[in-house]
Design an enzyme around this catalytic site. Structure first.
Site: not given
Length: 227
Positions: A31, A84-87, A97, A106, A124
């Site tokens: 997102s 990039d993103g991360a969880d 991730k 990724e 996060k």
């Protein structure tokens, strides 16, 4: 105070300014990365020239809509910068991730990158990885054997990820097992152990991969975490 979506827009806009002419850029999934792609699309219209390596089919489709030139990982020797993103992100920049199911691609893109920048909102940040269920990308053939091995070795109950009452299938035709470890004490050891189990293609632990993370907060602040 900013909403979570506004925080994502904030960090994405800042990160988009790091992309320069003639770069090869890895573009992650999720997102927050949606807003990054929107910002990069605006910069493309203003004359920015770069090529992107997408980490998922969804990212590739969205980038193409914004007229971002795409390339294959096989076509480049290295990637200048991946965003990039991360969880989850711990204080040492170790990450979980794969919440979106694109962890394999990724990780391959991240490994080919000279620099990996992670974008996230403050929610996060964690002291210990594991509250977010760790995704394992597994071969559909014999996935229950992998599930049994994880259960017996770690006393964790892996859950097969579902989508519309069917097993979720990754871009590369694999299943995802989500594993609620709760608290991962040694992510470097665990990632090595997991990838030694036959049937596991890769896991969502991104250990010693991120160079920095740009974190957004509700008050409009951003902070940069360094390795």
């Amino acid at each position: 105070m900013l909403t979570q979506e506004e925080i994502k827009q904030l960090v994405a806009k800042q990160a988009a300014q790091l992309v320069q002419n003639n770069m090869t850029v890895g573009i992650g999934s999720g997102s927050t990365i949606y807003w990054l792609i929107m910002e990069l699309g605006k910069r493309i219209k203003k004359g920015l020239l770069f090529q992107a390596i997408p980490t998922s089919k969804k990212t590739a489709a969205l980038a193409a809509q914004q007229n971002i030139p795409l390339a294959e990982l096989n076509d480049v020797n290295f990637i200048d910068l991946t965003i990039d993103g991360a969880d989850e992100i711990d204080p040492n920049l170790q990450m979980i991730k794969g919440g979106g199911g694109a962890l394999l691609q990724e990780k391959m893109v991240a490994a080919a990158s000279r620099e990996l920048l992670i974008l996230a909102d403050h929610s996060k940040l964690v002291q210990h990885l594991g509250e977010f269920p760790l995704p394992l990308e597994v071969i559909p053939f014999g996935w229950k054997q992998v599930q049994r091995e994880i259960r017996e070795t770690y006393q964790v109950e892996p859950v097969l990820r579902m989508l519309d009452d069917q097993p979720f299938v990754s871009d590369h035709g694999h299943y995802i097992l989500d594993c609620p470890f709760r608290k991962i004490e040694n992510p470097d050891i665990l990632t090595y152990e997991l990838n030694g189990i036959p049937g596991i293609v890769d896991n969502g632990l991104f250990v010693n991969m991120a160079d920095l993370a740009l974190i957004g907060f509700p008050d409009g602040r951003t902070e940069t975490m360094h390795k």
